[in-house]
Structure formats: structure tokens, C-alpha cells
Scaffold this motif. Structure first.
Motif, short mmCIF file in Angstrom:
data_model
loop_
_atom_site.label_atom_id
_atom_site.label_comp_id
_atom_site.label_asym_id
_atom_site.label_seq_id
_atom_site.Cartn_x
_atom_site.Cartn_y
_atom_site.Cartn_z
N CYS A 1 53.08 43.04 48.06
CA CYS A 1 52.12 44.20 47.62
C CYS A 1 51.04 44.68 48.79
CB CYS A 1 51.44 43.88 46.31
SG CYS A 1 50.37 42.58 46.38
N SER A 2 51.15 44.02 49.84
CA SER A 2 49.97 44.26 50.82
C SER A 2 49.74 45.59 51.14
CB SER A 2 50.32 43.40 51.95
OG SER A 2 51.25 43.73 52.76
N ALA A 3 50.50 46.48 51.00
CA ALA A 3 50.33 47.99 51.49
C ALA A 3 49.86 48.59 50.24
CB ALA A 3 51.82 48.66 51.79
N LEU A 4 49.53 47.94 49.17
CA LEU A 4 48.93 48.36 48.09
C LEU A 4 47.65 47.90 47.61
CD1 LEU A 4 52.44 48.65 45.77
CD2 LEU A 4 50.96 50.60 46.90
N SER A 5 47.55 46.71 48.01
CA SER A 5 46.08 45.79 47.67
C SER A 5 46.27 44.69 48.39
CB SER A 5 46.19 45.39 46.26
OG SER A 5 45.10 44.60 45.88
N ASP A 6 45.00 44.24 48.91
CA ASP A 6 44.83 42.95 49.56
C ASP A 6 44.54 42.02 48.64
OD1 ASP A 6 42.12 43.43 48.57
OD2 ASP A 6 41.38 43.55 50.52
N ASP A 7 44.73 41.91 47.31
CA ASP A 7 44.33 40.72 46.58
C ASP A 7 45.49 40.87 45.24
OD1 ASP A 7 43.67 39.33 44.24
OD2 ASP A 7 41.58 39.34 44.81
N ALA A 8 46.62 40.43 45.42
CA ALA A 8 47.73 40.39 44.50
C ALA A 8 47.03 39.94 43.00
CB ALA A 8 48.80 39.36 44.83
N ASP A 9 46.39 39.09 42.69
CA ASP A 9 45.71 38.57 41.39
C ASP A 9 45.03 39.79 40.90
OD1 ASP A 9 45.09 36.95 39.51
OD2 ASP A 9 43.40 36.30 40.25
N LYS A 10 44.08 40.47 41.59
CA LYS A 10 43.42 41.77 41.06
C LYS A 10 44.34 42.98 40.73
CE LYS A 10 38.88 40.79 43.23
NZ LYS A 10 37.85 41.36 44.16
N LEU A 11 45.42 42.88 41.71
CA LEU A 11 46.40 44.06 41.34
C LEU A 11 47.23 44.00 40.08
CD1 LEU A 11 47.73 46.53 42.33
CD2 LEU A 11 49.24 45.30 43.48
N THR A 12 47.57 42.56 39.86
CA THR A 12 48.29 42.21 38.65
C THR A 12 47.41 42.58 37.52
OG1 THR A 12 47.79 39.80 38.77
CG2 THR A 12 49.94 40.88 39.69
N ILE A 13 46.31 42.24 37.39
CA ILE A 13 45.22 42.32 36.45
C ILE A 13 44.98 43.72 36.15
CG2 ILE A 13 42.91 41.95 35.52
CD1 ILE A 13 43.01 39.33 37.02
N ALA A 14 44.97 44.59 37.16
CA ALA A 14 44.74 45.96 36.88
C ALA A 14 45.97 46.65 36.37
CB ALA A 14 44.24 46.69 38.17
N MET A 15 47.26 46.33 36.69
CA MET A 15 48.32 46.64 36.24
C MET A 15 48.66 46.55 34.82
SD MET A 15 51.52 46.42 39.38
CE MET A 15 51.16 44.74 39.32
N LEU A 16 48.29 45.02 34.29
CA LEU A 16 48.06 44.91 32.82
C LEU A 16 47.26 45.81 32.10
CD1 LEU A 16 49.02 43.18 30.49
CD2 LEU A 16 47.30 41.59 31.34
N ASP B 1 45.65 48.69 33.07
CA ASP B 1 45.47 49.95 33.00
C ASP B 1 47.09 50.68 32.77
OD1 ASP B 1 43.11 49.86 33.88
OD2 ASP B 1 43.29 49.98 36.02
N ALA B 2 48.26 49.75 33.05
CA ALA B 2 49.42 50.37 32.86
C ALA B 2 50.31 49.72 31.68
CB ALA B 2 50.33 50.31 34.28
N GLY B 3 49.62 48.44 31.31
CA GLY B 3 50.38 47.69 30.28
C GLY B 3 51.64 47.03 30.85
N VAL B 4 51.67 46.64 32.14
CA VAL B 4 52.82 46.05 32.59
C VAL B 4 52.68 44.37 33.13
CG1 VAL B 4 54.71 45.99 34.44
CG2 VAL B 4 54.06 48.40 33.30
N VAL B 5 53.35 43.27 32.98
CA VAL B 5 52.85 42.34 33.32
C VAL B 5 53.55 41.66 34.25
CG1 VAL B 5 52.65 39.71 32.62
CG2 VAL B 5 52.29 41.53 30.82
N MET B 6 53.13 41.38 35.43
CA MET B 6 53.68 40.79 36.68
C MET B 6 52.82 39.70 36.86
SD MET B 6 55.10 44.09 38.82
CE MET B 6 56.18 45.18 38.36
N VAL B 7 53.32 38.87 37.89
CA VAL B 7 52.40 37.72 38.22
C VAL B 7 52.24 37.43 39.45
CG1 VAL B 7 52.96 35.13 38.08
CG2 VAL B 7 53.87 36.29 36.23
N PRO B 8 50.97 37.29 39.87
CA PRO B 8 50.46 37.06 41.25
C PRO B 8 50.89 35.79 41.83
CG PRO B 8 48.76 36.52 40.01
CD PRO B 8 49.89 36.98 38.91
#
Length: 391
Positions: free
Chosen positions: A326-341, A343-350
Motif C-alpha cells: 500500500c506504499s503508493a497510497l500511504s506510508d503507514d499501513a496501520d493508519k490506512l487500515t483504521i481509516a478504511m474501517l 470511513d469505508a466500513g471495510v476490514v483489512m489487516v496491516p
């Protein structure tokens, strides 16, 4: 009360997958619809014949302790399964039925891992595997592995990282979190090297039934000294039944039986009687159709992730996971997965759970959910990333 806890607990980290699951549950209690692509659990239930067999077992009173190593009929059924699926002769006497793959790994580590012993495994890898080693005061030595090595250990890595304290390797093929297998020739080289050094090779094959493309392969074909872990959870869709098995060299069986007697007594009698029905032709036909469905989902979600801006450097050829960069979308996978959860209601795991070397840039995506959910998740994420880009 001030209890003194064992120091080994400091070597066992929390499981962040479950922390995200708790966050998702909180949102669901608030009325949000959440799409779960985090936990690795098939969305299918056990085959009908398995459920019927469990019902018969309960009605017939087949609920008493079994042998610590499992029902003889189930051990033979697993042996027959190896013969029919992998063209391998694995004696029933070498098969130990366990309380899930976790029970099998616990027995294997109890038998082989001593205080201070190092066990090599790749980074990334399933976190509980290294924690089983830590539970017996061993040291899980994570060796960073990237796309060039399919996120797996190679023979060269084993050779360069083996030292005086190394006692063996713990591999997984297919792997959680990456869904990648170890090529048979590379695995053969690894096993040969470990054998030369007098070490042990444990191979976690709990996703072995869910492979796509090549002919079925098991590490058991590489020699009777290989220790293989398997489970009814994934291919057979029996996660909560807690039923697995362990294949060990014949000489180890008495010691493993002694451990099983003391640690577990036996696996669930009901689950064992039900497990026999997994190997009926009508059940295998269902499982094979589900395997094809998982491949269809993989073939949908990988290009969809790439369109969203993720990179999938290695096409998964097993299990039901994609390890996406996910490095083209964010420099922090943990923060990205929390935001996706949120704001989008989708659970993925860092990648945080699976090893430190590149945890910030990878997420694990589970496609063990319906195609309808996968399509909806992609649509939600399209909107999510569009809003982030616009904002």
C-alpha cells in the motif's frame, strides 16, 4: 492481588487482527454495515454430511474420550486422503489427531524446542507460529523475505542465517499472510540443508487443500523425517470445530502421544466422528467446488486492488489471502487500515502482526467472503480513495 507472571509473556505480542475485529464489532453495534476482509475464516460451513455425522455422534452417545492420538478410523481416513490426493503412503500410525492445527503446533514445539533454541521462519509469517516457539522459551528468528523470494524462506537464507543455536525451521506453504507456496524444488533444498545440519523441519500445510494451478504437493514427499501440520479448519471449513492433525516420524509417536495425553487428553470426540465424513466423495466434491470459488474470488480481487492503487508483487497461489503493498497510497499501513474501517466500513489487516521488516507497507486482504461482499468492498474503497485524493 499481585501475581508474578512468567517472563515469557513479554515475548508474546497482542494479535492486532483481533483488535481490528473488536473495533469493527463496535461499529456494527452502532448500526454500521462492515465488510470483513480481515480474519482468515471461510464463509462456508461444514459440508452437510459432516453436520449430519456430528448429529449422529451426539445422538448415539459417541461423546466420550478417544485415544490421545485420535480415532483409528480417522487416522486411517487421513492416510487414505494422502494416498488419493498426493499419491503418498503415510502410515496411519504416524498421524496424530489434534485440537486444531494450534494443538499440533503446540505438540511439535513442546517436543522439539528447548530454552534458547532458535527456529528460523520468514518475515512475514503467521504470528502465532513464532509465539508457539516463544511459549517453550525458544527464539523465533524472523528472516526478512520479500517478493523476490515469494515472501518465503529460501535455501540460501537458511544457510546464511543458521548458527550454533539454530535447531530448525518452521515454514508454511501456502503461507498466511501471503497466500504463496514454496516451490517444491526450493523446499527440497531447504529440507536437505536442515537435515545436513541435524535440525528439524516443521511445515505448516493447513492451507494445502486450497492451492491453485499446480498438482497437489505435500512436504511429506521429501522424507519421513519431515513434520507436517494440517487442519480441518480451512479446506474443510471447520474452523470452530477445532480439529487438526500432525504427521511425525514413527519414532516420535510414543513421545507425542505422551504429550497429547497430558496436554489435551484428546481432540473433541464429536468433531472427530464428524471429520470422518469430510472424506466422503460427496463432501470432497463440495470442497473442490469451493476451492474453485476461492480461485474465482482471487482472480477478481487482485486486479481490483491494483486498480485501487495497491501493488500485488506476488500472485498468491494458495489460501485466501493477498499480501498487498500500500506504499503508493500511504506510508503507514496501520493508519490506512483504521481509516478504511472507519470511513469505508471495510476490514483489512496491516502487516504489523506478521513481522517488522516491512510491516508499514503491506496489508493482508482476505477474500474468504462472498463475491457480493468483495464487489461492494471495492466500490466503497473506490469512493474512499477518491475522497482522500480530492481532500
Amino acid at each position: 492481588m499481585n501475581l508474578h507472571l512468567a517472563s515469557r509473556l513479554q515475548n508474546i505480542a497482542p494479535f492486532h487482527v483481533m483488535e481490528l475485529a473488536k473495533m469493527a464489532a463496535d461499529l456494527e453495534r452502532q448500526g454500521r454495515h462492515i465488510i470483513h476482509m480481515g480474519i482468515g475464516e471461510p464463509d462456508f460451513s461444514a459440508a452437510p454430511a459432516v453436520i449430519e455425522a456430528a448429529s449422529r455422534a451426539m445422538a448415539g452417545g459417541q461423546t466420550r474420550y478417544t485415544s490421545a492420538v485420535g480415532l483409528p478410523a480417522l487416522r486411517k481416513a487421513i492416510s487414505d486422503y494422502y494416498r488419493q490426493t498426493y499419491r503418498l503412503e503415510v502410515q496411519p500410525s504416524r498421524i496424530i489427531v489434534t485440537a486444531g492445527a494450534s494443538g499440533a503446533l503446540l505438540l511439535a514445539c513442546a517436543a522439539l524446542v528447548e530454552k534458547g533454541a532458535e527456529v528460523l521462519m520468514p518475515d512475514p509469517s503467521y504470528p502465532c507460529n513464532r509465539h508457539f516457539v516463544a511459549a517453550f522459551d525458544g527464539i523465533a528468528r524472523l528472516v526478512p523475505s520479500g517478493p523476490a523470494d515469494r515472501f518465503q524462506l529460501s535455501d540460501a537464507m537458511v544457510r546464511s542465517n543458521w548458527n550454533a543455536n539454530t535447531r530448525g525451521v518452521l515454514l508454511a506453504s501456502p503461507s498466511n499472510p501471503t497466500g504463496t507456496t514454496i516451490a517444491p524444488e526450493e523446499l527440497k533444498k531447504i529440507v536437505t540443508t536442515v537435515r545436513e545440519k541435524g535440525g528439524f523441519s516443521i511445515v505448516d500445510e493447513i492451507y494445502q487443500g486450497l492451492t491453485y494451478g499446480d498438482a497437489p504437493f505435500s512436504a511429506l514427499s521429501l522424507g519421513e523425517d519431515i513434520i507436517v501440520i494440517n487442519s480441518f479448519s480451512k479446506y474443510f471449513s471447520m474452523t470452530g470445530w477445532r480439529l487438526g492433525w500432525l504427521v511425525v516420524p514413527e519414532a516420535m509417536v510414543p513421545q507425542m502421544e505422551k504429550l497429547a495425553q497430558n496436554l489435551f487428553i484428546c481432540a473433541s470426540a464429536i468433531a472427530q466422528h464428524a471429520g470422518l465424513a469430510c472424506f466422503l466423495p460427496e463432501s470432497i466434491a463440495i470442497y473442490e467446488s469451493r476451492r474453485q470459488e476461492f480461485q474465482r474470488r482471487r482472480d477478481f480481487i487482485v486486479p481490483a486492488l491494483e486498480r485501487l492503487g495497491f501493488s500485488v508483487p506476488v500472485l498468491p497461489d494458495g489460501a485466501f489471502y493477498v499480501y498487498a503493498d500500500c506504499s503508493a497510497l500511504s506510508d503507514d499501513a496501520d493508519k490506512l487500515t483504521i481509516a478504511m474501517l472507519n470511513d469505508a466500513g471495510v476490514v483489512m489487516v496491516p502487516g504489523l502482526d506478521f513481522g517488522p521488516s516491512a510491516a508499514h507497507r503491506y496489508i493482508r486482504v482476505s477474500y474468504a467472503t462472498s463475491m457480493e461482499n468483495l464487489c461492494e468492498a471495492v466500490q466503497r474503497l473506490e469512493r474512499f480513495f477518491a475522497q482522500r485524493k480530492a481532500g
